[in-house]
Design a protein around this motif. Structure first.
Motif, PDB file in Angstrom:
ATOM      1  N   CYS A 197       0.813  -1.218   0.000  1.00 58.52           N
ATOM      2  CA  CYS A 197       0.000   0.000   0.000  1.00 58.52           C
ATOM      3  C   CYS A 197       0.847   1.268   0.000  1.00 58.52           C
ATOM      4  N   GLU A 198       2.000   1.224   0.657  1.00 57.62           N
ATOM      5  CA  GLU A 198       2.791   2.433   0.900  1.00 57.62           C
ATOM      6  C   GLU A 198       3.974   2.628  -0.058  1.00 57.62           C
ATOM      7  N   ARG A 199       4.329   1.614  -0.824  1.00 57.10           N
ATOM      8  CA  ARG A 199       5.523   1.695  -1.669  1.00 57.10           C
ATOM      9  C   ARG A 199       5.146   1.528  -3.146  1.00 57.10           C
ATOM     10  N   PRO A 200       5.011   2.642  -3.889  1.00 55.24           N
ATOM     11  CA  PRO A 200       4.686   2.557  -5.324  1.00 55.24           C
ATOM     12  C   PRO A 200       5.695   1.718  -6.109  1.00 55.24           C
ATOM     13  N   THR A 201       6.951   1.741  -5.683  1.00 53.68           N
ATOM     14  CA  THR A 201       7.962   0.945  -6.386  1.00 53.68           C
ATOM     15  C   THR A 201       7.654  -0.543  -6.272  1.00 53.68           C
ATOM     16  N   LEU A 202       7.246  -0.984  -5.079  1.00 50.56           N
ATOM     17  CA  LEU A 202       6.908  -2.391  -4.892  1.00 50.56           C
ATOM     18  C   LEU A 202       5.667  -2.747  -5.701  1.00 50.56           C
ATOM     19  N   GLN A 203       4.718  -1.828  -5.774  1.00 49.35           N
ATOM     20  CA  GLN A 203       3.530  -2.065  -6.596  1.00 49.35           C
ATOM     21  C   GLN A 203       3.930  -2.298  -8.050  1.00 49.35           C
ATOM     22  N   ARG A 204       4.839  -1.467  -8.543  1.00 42.61           N
ATOM     23  CA  ARG A 204       5.280  -1.593  -9.944  1.00 42.61           C
ATOM     24  C   ARG A 204       6.042  -2.901 -10.164  1.00 42.61           C
ATOM     25  N   ILE A 205       6.835  -3.286  -9.185  1.00 43.89           N
ATOM     26  CA  ILE A 205       7.598  -4.544  -9.299  1.00 43.89           C
ATOM     27  C   ILE A 205       6.651  -5.730  -9.430  1.00 43.89           C
ATOM     28  N   VAL A 206       5.625  -5.767  -8.570  1.00 42.78           N
ATOM     29  CA  VAL A 206       4.667  -6.875  -8.612  1.00 42.78           C
ATOM     30  C   VAL A 206       3.953  -6.917  -9.950  1.00 42.78           C
ATOM     31  N   GLN A 207       3.495  -5.768 -10.419  1.00 45.75           N
ATOM     32  CA  GLN A 207       2.766  -5.721 -11.687  1.00 45.75           C
ATOM     33  C   GLN A 207       3.639  -6.125 -12.868  1.00 45.75           C
ATOM     34  N   ASP A 208       4.897  -5.702 -12.848  1.00 43.70           N
ATOM     35  CA  ASP A 208       5.796  -6.016 -13.959  1.00 43.70           C
ATOM     36  C   ASP A 208       6.231  -7.475 -13.950  1.00 43.70           C
ATOM     37  N   ARG A 209       6.343  -8.070 -12.761  1.00 41.53           N
ATOM     38  CA  ARG A 209       6.742  -9.476 -12.680  1.00 41.53           C
ATOM     39  C   ARG A 209       5.571 -10.414 -12.983  1.00 41.53           C
ATOM     40  N   HIS A 210       4.413 -10.073 -12.431  1.00 36.47           N
ATOM     41  CA  HIS A 210       3.273 -10.983 -12.497  1.00 36.47           C
ATOM     42  C   HIS A 210       2.027 -10.222 -12.964  1.00 36.47           C
ATOM     43  N   PRO A 211       1.787 -10.150 -14.267  1.00 33.01           N
ATOM     44  CA  PRO A 211       0.585  -9.457 -14.743  1.00 33.01           C
ATOM     45  C   PRO A 211      -0.704 -10.159 -14.331  1.00 33.01           C
ATOM     46  N   LEU A 212      -0.571 -11.429 -13.885  1.00 33.32           N
ATOM     47  CA  LEU A 212      -1.730 -12.178 -13.410  1.00 33.32           C
ATOM     48  C   LEU A 212      -1.366 -12.907 -12.125  1.00 33.32           C
ATOM     49  N   ILE A 213      -2.146 -12.679 -11.073  1.00 35.65           N
ATOM     50  CA  ILE A 213      -2.008 -13.417  -9.821  1.00 35.65           C
ATOM     51  C   ILE A 213      -3.319 -14.141  -9.553  1.00 35.65           C
ATOM     52  N   LEU A 214      -3.216 -15.447  -9.310  1.00 34.12           N
ATOM     53  CA  LEU A 214      -4.377 -16.273  -9.002  1.00 34.12           C
ATOM     54  C   LEU A 214      -4.273 -16.741  -7.554  1.00 34.12           C
ATOM     55  N   ILE A 215      -5.299 -16.505  -6.754  1.00 37.07           N
ATOM     56  CA  ILE A 215      -5.261 -16.821  -5.323  1.00 37.07           C
ATOM     57  C   ILE A 215      -6.283 -17.903  -5.000  1.00 37.07           C
ATOM     58  N   ASP A 216      -5.789 -19.051  -4.564  1.00 39.15           N
ATOM     59  CA  ASP A 216      -6.642 -20.150  -4.146  1.00 39.15           C
ATOM     60  C   ASP A 216      -7.087 -19.930  -2.694  1.00 39.15           C
TER      61      ASP A 216
END
Length: 652
Positions: A197-216
């Motif tokens: 929530c607080e780190r835009p850089t981490l948000q960008r890292i997640v989006q760039d690494r994994h354009p799709l996340i599936l949660i069971d």
């Protein structure tokens, strides 16, 4: 949420895989929540979607999507609730470089490990939030803050100072870590949620690494983590897609959203699996009826999808037995054996017979399981030492509190080296000592070495005698020769507790606070004075190998024949109440206040628990209710419509 029935019979859900592939590969892609009830083939659906969108099987849109992943160095991230679930997905999917499968804890740790300054800031921020809440709560009281409140402030402020001094942080997703900088499982989830929530850089890292996340099992995923990922879908539209799979009717942990469907954005797709491939028709009909029930005290909505059994799975047997909870544990066990024999006659299944006993017994709480399994004293002691580590987990890999080792490791392995006639298998014993590094510090000088080996032999021989011949031996007695001769490496806290002759502190009054030191001293005293014979039974339970388990441990599991034991009196908890659910006890004022406020109630939690336990059964199901008021319970059960008259049995 109810999906249109495109096909009937066993192929009722055949369209769902292609439906989800369309959401993922569409332009723009669309996030979704897949409603997947008990035994609905959720894992199969997940794997088939992954096979298509990563190019494992020929698929026009999936092939294009897979090519984009390769070009951009990206992958699909699949998050499961347990390590076992991750292994199941991986084994079915096979080698797939475009997919990463892990538990939620591993995923969160992958995001934050190594960023010690950020971890520290997140932990301090959470600490300050707790401090602010504590002060606000104290100020809201009529008599304002007291000494207990001020002690809590001091503890939180001291914790913040400790965090500022920690240079690095440590964590392991599959086991508890201890010492300076060690993070708990819950802390890692909270840190990851805060930083997302607080780190835009981490948000960008997640989006760039994994354009799709599936949660069971998304219904049990920590709210903070889930909400942070919800936000990622809106920050850069079209760059990140979230797919949730689950069944809010099976939520059994408090970390998840109380009503997940209500939190799904209206723009998301909501596919649904309507089949139940696991259970026979009678059991499917029962779990549908449980969820649709109108019960006083229910506040959760009935939103969901009614399930359909496979065409070849007609039949199935269900019985509910009702007895008086005032009976002793031994009497209840005898009656439960009678219930099993009755099920053997009704079903003709050998699994229910006294010779086989291959049905699974599910209990409400660990205390109830400990009483049924005859290791209650050991469990209570372990729970006082470390409540989280003292209970089994869905992976079946928990080893108990670290401070009690080698009690649950080398000591029990040595006990297995004692033959039925009481003699010691010396070769096996030496192998145990080597495995636990007990022979690495033998003196090099010949005479001293011989003396030390003689000491070890004498100690283990005494231990063998105590294991085999001493009737009713206590843990401390059997442990004595091992600790006094320093046979196995032992935690200093265990050694200290063994030599501590002080009487234990008194048990605190109800709702009174207790220091960690006093609680653990009581735990050590209980453990040291518990029957030695209980220890092996407890270890079997901890490893998930006992014939009974709690609903948390069997999450996602299935068994041909199931007995559910419902006994509020012996369970000793206050979050669930089968007596209230089945009409044997009236709702409390607290329950009614929650109903008036629209909050989750005891009835809501117990209804979901009953749904989860009943839906584990494939062929037959026996419910055993130990009620405070059997007549009221029987009246309510006969009136609810869940069971036919011949399915309700009153125990003498």
């Amino acid at each position: 949420m109810n999906a249109a029935v495109d096909q009937v019979g066993n192929e009722r859900d055949a369209h769902v895989v292609e439906e989800i592939c369309g959401y993922v590969t569409g332009i723009p892609p669309r996030s979704f929540f897949l409603f997947a009830g008990a035994g609905s083939g959720k894992t199969r659906t997940l794997v088939e979607v992954l096979r298509r969108i990563t190019g494992v099987v020929e698929h026009a849109a999936g092939g294009i999507y897979a090519s984009k992943l390769r070009v951009r160095g990206q992958s699909v991230r699949v998050i499961t609730y347990t390590k076992n679930a991750a292994k199941v997905v991986t084994s079915r999917l096979g080698e797939n470089r475009l997919t990463e499968v892990s538990t939620i804890h591993s995923f969160c740790w992958d995001l934050v490990k190594g960023f010690d300054e950020d971890i520290r800031e997140a932990l301090i921020a959470k600490n300050m939030e707790e401090l602010a809440k504590a002060k606000a709560h104290a100020q809201s009281k009529k008599r304002r803050e007291n000494d207990t409140d001020r002690r809590k402030y001091a503890e939180l402020e001291a914790k913040a100072e400790e965090l500022r001094a920690i240079p690095t942080f440590r964590y392991h997703p599959d086991q508890n870590t201890y010492g300076e900088g060690a993070l708990s499982h819950q802390e890692v989830l909270r840190v990851a949620a805060w930083l997302l929530c607080e780190r835009p850089t981490l948000q960008r890292i997640v989006q760039d690494r994994h354009p799709l996340i599936l949660i069971d099992e998304s219904q049990d995923t920590m709210r903070g983590v889930l909400d942070a990922l919800f936000d990622l879908t809106t920050i850069r539209p079209g760059h990140f897609t979230l797919g949730l799979l689950g069944d809010h009717r099976q939520r059994i942990y408090p970390d998840g959203h109380v009503d997940l469907p209500s939190h799904i954005p209206p723009t998301w797709a909501r596919p649904a699996l309507q089949m139940n491939h696991r259970s026979r028709e009678r059991i499917v009909r029962l779990i549908n009826a449980i969820w649709e029930a109108d019960i006083e005290g229910r506040t959760q909505s009935k939103i969901g999808v009614a399930q359909h059994p496979r065409s070849e799975k007609q039949g199935g047997k269900v019985r509910i037995f009702v007895g008086d909870t005032a009976n002793t544990t031994s009497v209840k066990l005898s009656f439960e054996a009678d219930c099993a024999r009755s099920m053997a006659q009704i079903t003709g299944a050998e699994a229910w017979s006294a010779n086989q006993k291959s049905f699974k017994t599910l209990a409400l709480e660990h205390k109830l399981g400990a009483k049924r399994g005859d290791f209650y004293n050991i469990y209570c002691g372990m729970a006082l030492l470390d409540k989280e580590a003292a209970t089994p987990d869905p992976n079946g890999e928990r080893m108990g509190p670290a401070m009690v080792r080698p009690l649950l490791g080398g000591l029990l392995e040595l006990a297995e080296c004692v033959r039925p006639d009481g003699t010691l298998d010396e070769f096996a014993a030496v192998a145990v000592l080597r495995r636990h590094n007990a022979l690495t510090k033998l003196p090099s000088e010949h005479a001293a070495r011989a003396v030390r080996l003689a000491e070890l032999y004498e100690a283990i021989s005494r231990f063998a005698v105590l294991c085999h011949r001493t009737e009713g031996a206590q843990v401390k007695q059997v442990l004595a020769p091992i600790l006094e001769a320093n046979v196995l490496p032992a935690d200093s806290r265990l050694v200290g507790a063994y030599w501590d002759e002080r009487p234990p502190p008194p048990e605190p009054e109800r709702e009174a606070s207790e220091s960690k030191e006093d609680r653990q001293r009581r735990g050590w005293h209980l453990l040291m004075n518990a029957p030695w014979a209980e220890l092996a039974r407890y270890r079997t339970y901890l490893g998930g190998e006992a014939p009974f388990a709690t609903h948390q441990v069997v999450k996602g599991s299935e068994f041909k024949h199931v007995m559910v034991v419902m006994d509020d009196e012996e369970a000793g908890g206050n979050l669930f109440s089968y007596d209230k659910l089945f009409g044997a006890e009236r709702l409390s004022k607290y329950d009614k206040d929650n109903i008036a406020a629209g909050k989750e109630t005891t009835i809501d939690r117990t209804l979901r628990l009953l749904y989860v336990t009943c839906s584990r059964a494939e062929e037959s199901l026996a419910l055993v209710l130990w009620a405070k008021d059997t007549n009221s319970a029987l009246t309510a059960i006969n009136a609810c419509g869940w069971f036919t008259a011949d399915e309700v049995v009153a125990l003498p």
